[in-house]
Scaffold this active site. Structure first.
Site, short mmCIF file in Angstrom:
data_model
loop_
_atom_site.label_atom_id
_atom_site.label_comp_id
_atom_site.label_asym_id
_atom_site.label_seq_id
_atom_site.Cartn_x
_atom_site.Cartn_y
_atom_site.Cartn_z
CB SER A 1 65.23 60.30 13.82
OG SER A 1 65.84 59.22 14.48
CG ASN A 2 69.37 56.88 12.47
OD1 ASN A 2 69.45 57.72 13.36
ND2 ASN A 2 69.57 55.59 12.69
CE LYS B 1 70.66 46.79 14.62
NZ LYS B 1 70.37 46.94 16.06
CB SER B 2 68.00 51.63 13.67
OG SER B 2 67.03 51.68 14.69
CB VAL B 3 65.71 46.56 14.98
CG1 VAL B 3 66.63 45.65 14.17
CG2 VAL B 3 66.18 46.68 16.42
CG ASP C 1 76.61 47.41 4.29
OD1 ASP C 1 77.42 47.63 3.36
OD2 ASP C 1 76.91 46.74 5.30
CG HIS D 1 83.11 41.36 5.83
ND1 HIS D 1 81.92 40.75 6.17
CD2 HIS D 1 83.19 42.48 6.61
CE1 HIS D 1 81.31 41.46 7.11
NE2 HIS D 1 82.06 42.51 7.40
CE1 TYR E 1 78.01 42.06 8.97
CE2 TYR E 1 76.40 43.30 7.71
CZ TYR E 1 77.65 43.21 8.29
OH TYR E 1 78.52 44.25 8.17
N1 LIG Z 1 82.52 46.06 6.96
C1 LIG Z 1 82.54 45.81 8.25
O1 LIG Z 1 83.46 45.16 8.76
C2 LIG Z 1 81.44 46.32 9.11
C3 LIG Z 1 81.55 46.27 10.51
C4 LIG Z 1 80.51 46.78 11.28
C5 LIG Z 1 79.40 47.34 10.65
N2 LIG Z 1 79.30 47.34 9.28
C6 LIG Z 1 78.10 47.90 8.58
O2 LIG Z 1 77.85 49.21 9.09
C7 LIG Z 1 76.51 49.24 9.60
C8 LIG Z 1 76.41 50.22 10.76
O3 LIG Z 1 77.30 49.86 11.81
P1 LIG Z 1 76.83 49.20 13.20
O4 LIG Z 1 75.58 48.46 12.98
O5 LIG Z 1 77.99 48.46 13.74
O6 LIG Z 1 76.61 50.43 14.18
P2 LIG Z 1 75.89 51.85 14.15
O7 LIG Z 1 75.04 52.00 12.96
O8 LIG Z 1 76.95 52.86 14.43
O9 LIG Z 1 74.98 51.76 15.47
C9 LIG Z 1 73.91 50.86 15.60
C10 LIG Z 1 73.43 50.91 17.04
O10 LIG Z 1 72.99 52.22 17.37
C11 LIG Z 1 71.61 52.21 17.74
N3 LIG Z 1 70.97 53.34 17.08
C12 LIG Z 1 70.72 53.51 15.77
N4 LIG Z 1 70.16 54.69 15.51
C13 LIG Z 1 70.03 55.31 16.72
C14 LIG Z 1 69.51 56.56 17.09
N5 LIG Z 1 69.01 57.41 16.19
N6 LIG Z 1 69.55 56.89 18.41
C15 LIG Z 1 70.07 56.04 19.34
N7 LIG Z 1 70.59 54.83 19.02
C16 LIG Z 1 70.57 54.46 17.71
C17 LIG Z 1 71.06 50.89 17.26
O11 LIG Z 1 70.05 50.43 18.13
P3 LIG Z 1 68.53 50.19 17.60
O12 LIG Z 1 68.61 49.10 16.58
O13 LIG Z 1 67.78 49.84 18.82
O14 LIG Z 1 68.09 51.51 16.99
C18 LIG Z 1 72.28 49.99 17.33
O15 LIG Z 1 72.45 49.49 18.63
C19 LIG Z 1 76.26 47.79 10.00
O16 LIG Z 1 74.91 47.52 10.26
C20 LIG Z 1 76.84 47.07 8.83
O17 LIG Z 1 75.95 47.14 7.73
C21 LIG Z 1 80.31 46.85 8.52
#
Ligand SMILES: NC(=O)c1ccc[n+]([C@@H]2O[C@H](COP(=O)([O-])OP(=O)(O)OC[C@H]3O[C@@H](n4cnc5c(N)ncnc54)[C@H](OP(=O)(O)O)[C@@H]3O)[C@@H](O)[C@H]2O)c1
Length: 285
Positions: free
Chosen positions: A242-243, A233-235, A46, A109, A51
Site C-alpha cells: 500500500s505504501n 520502511k516496512s516488513v 536505502d 550518515h 543498519y
Molecule cells: N539518514 C538517517 O539518519 C535515517 C534515520 C532514520 C531512517 N532513515 C531511513 O529512512 C527509512 C524510513 O524511516 P523509518 O524506518 O525510521 O520510519 P518510517 O518509514 O517513517 O516508519 C516505519 C514504521 O512504520 C510502520 N509502517 C510502515 N508502513 C506502514 C503503514 N502503511 N501503515 C502502518 N504502519 C506502517 C512500520 O512497521 P511495519 O514494518 O510493521 O510495517 C515501521 O514500524 C529508514 O528505513 C531508513 O532507510 C535514515
C-alpha cells in the site's frame, strides 16, 4: 501499479522518488523484505553500514532476479569511520557486503560536528574519491544542517547530490529543505511517517478518509507532491504494497497545506539532533 516518478540529481543521475527503507529490519529478514518490495515495483533501496543489513539488501536484489542497473541502491558511512583511511576501508566493505561493484548513492550518515574536530570536510573530500573512481555514482550527505551545507560549499567543489534528513508532518524541517534548494541538493525525507506516530492524527485521518486512502498513503503522497524523495520502511507485505500504491490519487493544495500545518518545529523531531548527535556504534570504533 505505476512505477515511481524519477528525479534528476544535480550530477545528472536519476533516482526513483519513492524507495524502500531498511532501518531496523533484522539482517536475516532483509533479503525477503527487499525482494518483496522489488516484486511490488520499488526500484530504490536505502540502507546504511549502521543498519548491519547491507548483505541482505544485496541478496534481496539478486533474489528478485533484476539487473543491477535497474535498482538504485543507497548506503551510508558509519559514524566511526569519518577519518579518510577508515572511510576508504568502510566503503570497500559496503561494496563487498552488498556484493556489487558500485552503489548509486553513498552518504555521510551524520555530520558529527562535535567529533573528529568537527572536520566533516575531510570526510566529504574522501567521498569525492569514490565518485571520481565511479564506485559511487552519486555522493551526498545526511542530517546536515544549513551551516554544514554552507561550509561544504565554501570549502569544497563537489555539491552533495542529496541531503537525507528527518521530515514528516510533525517536523517539516523547512529550514533544511530551503537550504538544500538553494544549493541544488535533492531533499530525502527519512522517517516519512514518523515511524507511525502521525497516522492517528485527526487532520491526517480526515484527509485520508476523504481520498479513500490510508493515513500512511496520504502522508506519503504529501511528501511526493512536495517534491521530496521518500523510502518508507516496512516488513509487513500489506504495508509494503500500500505504501507504493500512491500514484492514482492527488491531494489538493489545501490538503497539502493542512498537513504541513501540523509542524511542531523542533518539538516534532523524533530522531537525534544533528548538531549534538555523537553516537558511535561499538562495532564502528
Ligand atoms: N539518514 C538517517 O539518519 C535515517 C534515520 C532514520 C531512517 N532513515 C531511513 O529512512 C527509512 C524510513 O524511516 P523509518 O524506518 O525510521 O520510519 P518510517 O518509514 O517513517 O516508519 C516505519 C514504521 O512504520 C510502520 N509502517 C510502515 N508502513 C506502514 C503503514 N502503511 N501503515 C502502518 N504502519 C506502517 C512500520 O512497521 P511495519 O514494518 O510493521 O510495517 C515501521 O514500524 C529508514 O528505513 C531508513 O532507510 C535514515
Amino acid at each position: 501499479m505505476g512505477m515511481a516518478p524519477v528525479i534528476e540529481l544535480n550530477d545528472g543521475h536519476r533516482i526513483p522518488q519513492l524507495g524502500f527503507g531498511t532501518f531496523q529490519i533484522d539482517p536475516e529478514d532483509t533479503a525477503d523484505a527487499v525482494r518483496t518490495a522489488l516484486e511490488i515495483g520499488y526500484r530504490h533501496i536505502d540502507t546504511a553500514q549502521m543498519y548491519g543489513n547491507e548483505k541482505g539488501v544485496g541478496q534481496g536484489i539478486r533474489d528478485a532476479g533484476l539487473p543491477r542497473a535497474d535498482v538504485f541502491v543507497t548506503s551510508k558511512l558509519n559514524n566511526g569511520f569519518h577519518r579518510p583511511d577508515d572511510a576508504r576501508r568502510a566503503f570497500d566493505d559496503t561494496l563487498s557486503e552488498l556484493g556489487f561493484d558500485y552503489v548509486d548513492l553513498f552518504l555521510i550518515h551524520w555530520p558529527l560536528p562535535t567529533l573528529y574536530g568537527g572536520d566533516f570536510v575531510a570526510t566529504w573530500k574522501t567521498l569525492e574519491e569514490f565518485a571520481k573512481d565511479g564506485r559511487a555514482r552519486s555522493i551526498g550527505v545526511s542530517n546536515f544542517q544549513p551551516d554544514h551545507l554552507d561550509r561544504l560549499a565554501a570549502e569544497t567543489t563537489a555539491v552533495p547530490a542529496a541531503n537525507q534528513v528527518e521530515i514528516h508532518p510533525y517536523f517539516t524541517n523547512e529550514k533544511v529543505r530551503a537550504r538544500n534548494r538553494e544549493h541544488g541538493i535533492a531533499t530525502q525525507a527519512w522517517s516519512p511517517i514518523a515511524q507511525g506516530k502521525v497516522l492517528d492524527d485527526p487532520v491526517i485521518t480526515r484527509i485520508a478518509d476523504a481520498a479513500g486512502e490510508s493515513p500512511a498513503q496520504a502522508v506519503l503522497r504529501w511528501h511526493i507532491q512536495r517534491g521530496d524523495i521518500v523510502f518508507p520502511k516496512s516488513v509487513t507485505p500489506e504495508h509494503i504494497g500500500s505504501n507504493f500504491a500512491i500514484f492514482d490519487f492527488e491531494l489538493s493544495d489545501d490538503e497539502i497545506e493542512a498537513i504541513s500545518g501540523l509542524d511542531r518545529g523542533e518539538n516534532g523531531r523524533t530522531g537525534a539532533d544533528p548538531d549534538t548527535f555523537d553516537y558511535v556504534p561499538d562495532d564502528a570504533m
